[in-house]
Design a protein around this motif. Sequence first.
Motif, mmCIF file in Angstrom:
data_model
loop_
_atom_site.group_PDB
_atom_site.id
_atom_site.type_symbol
_atom_site.label_atom_id
_atom_site.label_comp_id
_atom_site.label_asym_id
_atom_site.label_seq_id
_atom_site.Cartn_x
_atom_site.Cartn_y
_atom_site.Cartn_z
ATOM 1 N N VAL A 180 -11.103 -10.370 17.946
ATOM 2 C CA VAL A 180 -10.316 -11.584 17.721
ATOM 3 C C VAL A 180 -11.227 -12.721 17.263
ATOM 4 N N LEU A 181 -12.386 -12.854 17.877
ATOM 5 C CA LEU A 181 -13.310 -13.942 17.532
ATOM 6 C C LEU A 181 -13.896 -13.803 16.137
ATOM 7 N N THR A 182 -14.042 -12.580 15.643
ATOM 8 C CA THR A 182 -14.674 -12.383 14.345
ATOM 9 C C THR A 182 -13.674 -12.294 13.194
ATOM 10 N N ALA A 183 -12.394 -12.381 13.485
ATOM 11 C CA ALA A 183 -11.379 -12.295 12.436
ATOM 12 C C ALA A 183 -11.427 -13.542 11.554
ATOM 13 N N SER A 184 -11.137 -13.367 10.289
ATOM 14 C CA SER A 184 -11.205 -14.472 9.334
ATOM 15 C C SER A 184 -9.893 -15.254 9.221
ATOM 16 N N SER A 185 -8.814 -14.718 9.745
ATOM 17 C CA SER A 185 -7.525 -15.411 9.685
ATOM 18 C C SER A 185 -6.661 -14.963 10.862
ATOM 19 N N ARG A 186 -5.584 -15.673 11.070
ATOM 20 C CA ARG A 186 -4.661 -15.301 12.152
ATOM 21 C C ARG A 186 -4.095 -13.905 11.921
ATOM 22 N N GLU A 187 -3.752 -13.605 10.667
ATOM 23 C CA GLU A 187 -3.190 -12.289 10.347
ATOM 24 C C GLU A 187 -4.204 -11.181 10.620
ATOM 25 N N SER A 188 -5.448 -11.418 10.230
ATOM 26 C CA SER A 188 -6.458 -10.378 10.464
ATOM 27 C C SER A 188 -6.778 -10.255 11.956
#
Length: 96
Positions: free
Chosen positions: A14-22
């Motif tokens: 979750v912390l490394t995701a680039s967007s809410r969708e990702s």
Amino acid sequence: PYDRGHLIPRRDVVLTASSRESAVEAEREVHYYSLVVPQPDKTNQLTWKAVEDLVTEASQRLGPIHVLAGPVYPRGGNLPFLVIGPGKTPVPTGLF
């Protein structure tokens, strides 16, 4: 006596995701059985968690850290290992 041990902590994906969708997709994927192995409950809740916490702490001080993790099974076709459940899920003899 076994937990479904995740090989990567949910918080990391979750912390490394680039967007809410990702982040939503990554959180879904962390529950795939390709990222989960049977672990003795104490290994999952104490030892593996301590390793995850150590990596999180180090990455907060040093920046991104790439981690390889996975199960270890006996080598060779005739070596015994434990299987559990109706699907005969193999239980790793170790983790790295």
